[in-house]
Design a protein around this motif. Structure first.
Motif, PDB file in Angstrom:
ATOM      1  N   LYS A  48       0.822  -1.223   0.000  1.00 42.24           N
ATOM      2  CA  LYS A  48       0.000   0.000   0.000  1.00 42.24           C
ATOM      3  C   LYS A  48       0.850   1.266   0.000  1.00 42.24           C
ATOM      4  CE  LYS A  48      -2.064  -1.984   3.601  1.00 42.24           C
ATOM      5  NZ  LYS A  48      -2.931  -2.314   4.738  1.00 42.24           N
ATOM      6  N   ILE A  49       1.917   1.240   0.790  1.00 38.15           N
ATOM      7  CA  ILE A  49       2.813   2.390   0.924  1.00 38.15           C
ATOM      8  C   ILE A  49       4.238   1.877   0.769  1.00 38.15           C
ATOM      9  CG2 ILE A  49       3.685   4.167   2.513  1.00 38.15           C
ATOM     10  CD1 ILE A  49       0.924   4.082   3.890  1.00 38.15           C
ATOM     11  N   ASN A  50       4.953   2.394  -0.207  1.00 39.38           N
ATOM     12  CA  ASN A  50       6.279   1.854  -0.508  1.00 39.38           C
ATOM     13  C   ASN A  50       7.327   2.341   0.492  1.00 39.38           C
ATOM     14  OD1 ASN A  50       8.108   0.363  -1.927  1.00 39.38           O
ATOM     15  ND2 ASN A  50       8.456   1.896  -3.506  1.00 39.38           N
ATOM     16  N   VAL A  51       7.574   1.533   1.534  1.00 42.98           N
ATOM     17  CA  VAL A  51       8.579   1.904   2.536  1.00 42.98           C
ATOM     18  C   VAL A  51       9.880   1.127   2.352  1.00 42.98           C
ATOM     19  CG1 VAL A  51       7.041   2.765   4.328  1.00 42.98           C
ATOM     20  CG2 VAL A  51       7.548   0.325   4.234  1.00 42.98           C
ATOM     21  N   ILE A  52       9.799   0.015   1.637  1.00 44.16           N
ATOM     22  CA  ILE A  52      10.973  -0.807   1.326  1.00 44.16           C
ATOM     23  C   ILE A  52      10.897  -1.096  -0.167  1.00 44.16           C
ATOM     24  CG2 ILE A  52      12.005  -3.118   1.627  1.00 44.16           C
ATOM     25  CD1 ILE A  52      10.851  -3.030   4.514  1.00 44.16           C
ATOM     26  N   SER A  53      12.034  -1.058  -0.847  1.00 39.98           N
ATOM     27  CA  SER A  53      12.031  -1.360  -2.276  1.00 39.98           C
ATOM     28  C   SER A  53      11.302  -2.689  -2.517  1.00 39.98           C
ATOM     29  CB  SER A  53      13.472  -1.452  -2.766  1.00 39.98           C
ATOM     30  OG  SER A  53      13.541  -2.167  -3.963  1.00 39.98           O
ATOM     31  N   ARG A  54      10.372  -2.693  -3.484  1.00 40.48           N
ATOM     32  CA  ARG A  54       9.545  -3.887  -3.737  1.00 40.48           C
ATOM     33  C   ARG A  54      10.399  -5.125  -3.988  1.00 40.48           C
ATOM     34  NH1 ARG A  54       4.360  -1.308  -5.065  1.00 40.48           N
ATOM     35  NH2 ARG A  54       4.202  -0.121  -3.132  1.00 40.48           N
ATOM     36  N   LYS A  55      11.506  -4.919  -4.709  1.00 37.97           N
ATOM     37  CA  LYS A  55      12.351  -6.083  -5.027  1.00 37.97           C
ATOM     38  C   LYS A  55      13.187  -6.532  -3.836  1.00 37.97           C
ATOM     39  CE  LYS A  55      16.233  -3.588  -7.184  1.00 37.97           C
ATOM     40  NZ  LYS A  55      15.956  -2.273  -6.574  1.00 37.97           N
ATOM     41  N   ASP A  56      13.171  -5.734  -2.769  1.00 41.46           N
ATOM     42  CA  ASP A  56      14.008  -6.040  -1.610  1.00 41.46           C
ATOM     43  C   ASP A  56      13.230  -6.615  -0.428  1.00 41.46           C
ATOM     44  OD1 ASP A  56      16.670  -6.024  -0.749  1.00 41.46           O
ATOM     45  OD2 ASP A  56      16.368  -4.232   0.449  1.00 41.46           O
ATOM     46  N   ILE A  57      11.912  -6.681  -0.553  1.00 44.43           N
ATOM     47  CA  ILE A  57      11.087  -7.093   0.593  1.00 44.43           C
ATOM     48  C   ILE A  57      11.431  -8.518   1.046  1.00 44.43           C
ATOM     49  CG2 ILE A  57       9.104  -7.861  -0.797  1.00 44.43           C
ATOM     50  CD1 ILE A  57       8.832  -6.001   2.574  1.00 44.43           C
ATOM     51  N   ASP A  58      11.804  -9.397   0.115  1.00 39.59           N
ATOM     52  CA  ASP A  58      12.159 -10.770   0.500  1.00 39.59           C
ATOM     53  C   ASP A  58      13.455 -10.826   1.306  1.00 39.59           C
ATOM     54  OD1 ASP A  58       9.893 -11.672  -0.697  1.00 39.59           O
ATOM     55  OD2 ASP A  58      10.872 -12.636  -2.406  1.00 39.59           O
ATOM     56  N   ASN A  59      14.230  -9.748   1.244  1.00 39.98           N
ATOM     57  CA  ASN A  59      15.465  -9.674   2.028  1.00 39.98           C
ATOM     58  C   ASN A  59      15.290  -8.814   3.276  1.00 39.98           C
ATOM     59  OD1 ASN A  59      17.414 -11.263   0.519  1.00 39.98           O
ATOM     60  ND2 ASN A  59      17.159  -9.744  -1.096  1.00 39.98           N
ATOM     61  N   LEU A  60      14.050  -8.669   3.724  1.00 44.23           N
ATOM     62  CA  LEU A  60      13.746  -7.813   4.879  1.00 44.23           C
ATOM     63  C   LEU A  60      14.650  -8.103   6.077  1.00 44.23           C
ATOM     64  CD1 LEU A  60      11.627  -5.788   6.283  1.00 44.23           C
ATOM     65  CD2 LEU A  60      10.650  -7.874   7.226  1.00 44.23           C
ATOM     66  N   TYR A  61      14.824  -9.376   6.391  1.00 44.84           N
ATOM     67  CA  TYR A  61      15.540  -9.721   7.624  1.00 44.84           C
ATOM     68  C   TYR A  61      17.047  -9.450   7.545  1.00 44.84           C
ATOM     69  CZ  TYR A  61      11.236 -11.628   9.437  1.00 44.84           C
ATOM     70  OH  TYR A  61       9.936 -11.750   9.888  1.00 44.84           O
ATOM     71  N   LEU A  62      17.649  -9.664   6.381  1.00 42.17           N
ATOM     72  CA  LEU A  62      19.085  -9.403   6.262  1.00 42.17           C
ATOM     73  C   LEU A  62      19.361  -7.924   6.019  1.00 42.17           C
ATOM     74  CD1 LEU A  62      20.823 -12.211   4.168  1.00 42.17           C
ATOM     75  CD2 LEU A  62      20.786 -11.888   6.637  1.00 42.17           C
ATOM     76  N   HIS A  63      18.680  -7.348   5.027  1.00 46.34           N
ATOM     77  CA  HIS A  63      18.996  -5.995   4.575  1.00 46.34           C
ATOM     78  C   HIS A  63      18.432  -4.905   5.478  1.00 46.34           C
ATOM     79  CE1 HIS A  63      19.650  -7.434   0.130  1.00 46.34           C
ATOM     80  NE2 HIS A  63      20.358  -8.113   1.030  1.00 46.34           N
ATOM     81  N   HIS A  64      17.470  -5.247   6.309  1.00 52.62           N
ATOM     82  CA  HIS A  64      16.824  -4.220   7.129  1.00 52.62           C
ATOM     83  C   HIS A  64      16.880  -4.535   8.624  1.00 52.62           C
ATOM     84  CE1 HIS A  64      15.458  -2.244   3.469  1.00 52.62           C
ATOM     85  NE2 HIS A  64      15.239  -3.460   3.012  1.00 52.62           N
ATOM     86  N   VAL A  65      16.454  -5.737   9.019  1.00 52.47           N
ATOM     87  CA  VAL A  65      16.444  -6.075  10.448  1.00 52.47           C
ATOM     88  C   VAL A  65      17.867  -6.332  10.956  1.00 52.47           C
ATOM     89  CG1 VAL A  65      15.590  -7.669  12.214  1.00 52.47           C
ATOM     90  CG2 VAL A  65      14.086  -6.977  10.322  1.00 52.47           C
ATOM     91  N   LEU A  66      18.589  -7.250  10.328  1.00 53.09           N
ATOM     92  CA  LEU A  66      19.949  -7.553  10.775  1.00 53.09           C
ATOM     93  C   LEU A  66      20.860  -6.327  10.610  1.00 53.09           C
ATOM     94  CD1 LEU A  66      21.867  -9.651  11.959  1.00 53.09           C
ATOM     95  CD2 LEU A  66      22.322 -10.477   9.626  1.00 53.09           C
ATOM     96  N   HIS A  67      20.685  -5.608   9.513  1.00 51.10           N
ATOM     97  CA  HIS A  67      21.470  -4.385   9.299  1.00 51.10           C
ATOM     98  C   HIS A  67      21.236  -3.397  10.452  1.00 51.10           C
ATOM     99  CE1 HIS A  67      22.553  -0.754   6.562  1.00 51.10           C
ATOM    100  NE2 HIS A  67      23.619  -1.195   7.213  1.00 51.10           N
ATOM    101  N   SER A  68      19.987  -3.222  10.838  1.00 48.13           N
ATOM    102  CA  SER A  68      19.664  -2.320  11.957  1.00 48.13           C
ATOM    103  C   SER A  68      20.355  -2.768  13.244  1.00 48.13           C
ATOM    104  CB  SER A  68      18.150  -2.283  12.186  1.00 48.13           C
ATOM    105  OG  SER A  68      17.470  -1.742  11.064  1.00 48.13           O
ATOM    106  N   LEU A  69      20.364  -4.070  13.471  1.00 45.53           N
ATOM    107  CA  LEU A  69      20.980  -4.614  14.688  1.00 45.53           C
ATOM    108  C   LEU A  69      22.500  -4.502  14.669  1.00 45.53           C
ATOM    109  CD1 LEU A  69      18.743  -7.770  15.291  1.00 45.53           C
ATOM    110  CD2 LEU A  69      18.651  -5.572  16.488  1.00 45.53           C
ATOM    111  N   GLY A  70      23.053  -4.134  13.516  1.00 46.51           N
ATOM    112  CA  GLY A  70      24.485  -3.880  13.432  1.00 46.51           C
ATOM    113  C   GLY A  70      24.938  -2.796  14.405  1.00 46.51           C
ATOM    114  N   ILE A  71      24.028  -1.899  14.776  1.00 42.21           N
ATOM    115  CA  ILE A  71      24.353  -0.834  15.730  1.00 42.21           C
ATOM    116  C   ILE A  71      24.786  -1.416  17.073  1.00 42.21           C
ATOM    117  CG2 ILE A  71      23.216   0.977  17.147  1.00 42.21           C
ATOM    118  CD1 ILE A  71      21.995   2.006  14.525  1.00 42.21           C
ATOM    119  N   THR A  72      24.274  -2.598  17.413  1.00 42.22           N
ATOM    120  CA  THR A  72      24.656  -3.232  18.691  1.00 42.22           C
ATOM    121  C   THR A  72      26.132  -3.613  18.712  1.00 42.22           C
ATOM    122  OG1 THR A  72      24.153  -5.519  18.020  1.00 42.22           O
ATOM    123  CG2 THR A  72      22.322  -4.206  18.884  1.00 42.22           C
TER     124      THR A  72
END
Length: 222
Positions: A48-72
């Motif tokens: 409905k609202i493009n917040v993540i590149s459509r082609k990248d949604i299948d990589n949500l956990y690596l490219h977005h969640v795990l990347h975010s946790l890199g701050i730890t």
């Protein structure tokens, strides 16, 4: 697609979730359930609202969640800390960090209202109680925080200029209060104004996936 990932959607997601569990073995059952819930929520909102590149949604956990946790890998925020995520988009890095640090307060800010709406809906759906949201520009936010985090929103010098006013003077963490950013690629130019203070770590030293080859975390005390 990561070279060492499987190629069908369910296997991809399962692989990425197991990678997060491997890198962060201390996650509780509740935290794992919150992380698992993210895919369907973001996939639905993204249609409905493009917040993540459509082609990248299948990589949500690596490219977005795990990347975010890199701050730890730069800092483990102490319980009771407060952190602003500036330019959060749909909630990165703020929402994964809020899951990881349930006793830390996160304030997620973005200048695009519909993205804040997505972040709020996701946080509510997974029962996050340690996040607040505000639709505004960074210049408008006047609250004080121990740290500001951000993911490739703008050059470091511009970001530091905006958030310096938001950094609390009282210290409680292992690093002096300041700015922690997720960045990619060549950073020499950006770090130059802070060369005597900035600390940079390569995420490829912590995460083996190809995506992290050029990804870095940069800390600047403010």
């Amino acid at each position: 697609m990561e070279q060492n990932q499987p190629d069908d959607k369910l296997s991809i997601i399962s692989y990425q979730l197991s990678a997060i569990s491997t890198y962060f073995p201390s996650l509780t059952i509740n935290q794992k359930e919150q992380i698992v819930a993210l895919f369907d929520l973001y996939a639905d909102w993204n249609s409905k609202i493009n917040v993540i590149s459509r082609k990248d949604i299948d990589n949500l956990y690596l490219h977005h969640v795990l990347h975010s946790l890199g701050i730890t890998k730069m800092l483990h925020f102490k319980n009771g800390s407060s952190v602003m995520d500036l330019g959060t988009g749909g909630g990165f890095p703020g929402i994964p960090l809020a899951i990881f640090f349930p006793e830390v307060q996160f304030h997620l800010v973005d200048s695009i209202g519909k993205k804040i709406k997505v972040g709020q809906a996701v946080a509510e759906s997974i029962g996050l109680t340690n996040v607040t949201f505000r639709h505004c520009r960074g210049e408008e936010e006047k609250q004080l925080f121990d740290f500001v985090v951000s993911r490739a929103v703008m050059p470091l010098a511009d970001l530091a200029k905006i958030v310096r006013k938001n950094i609390r003077k009282e210290q409680m963490n292992a690093l002096p209060n300041g700015l922690i950013c997720l960045k990619g690629g060549e950073l020499q130019h950006e770090v130059l104004p802070f060369r005597n203070q900035a600390v940079t770590i390569d995420l490829k030293a912590h995460f083996k996936e190809e995506f992290f080859e050029t990804k870095k975390v940069v800390y600047i005390p403010l």
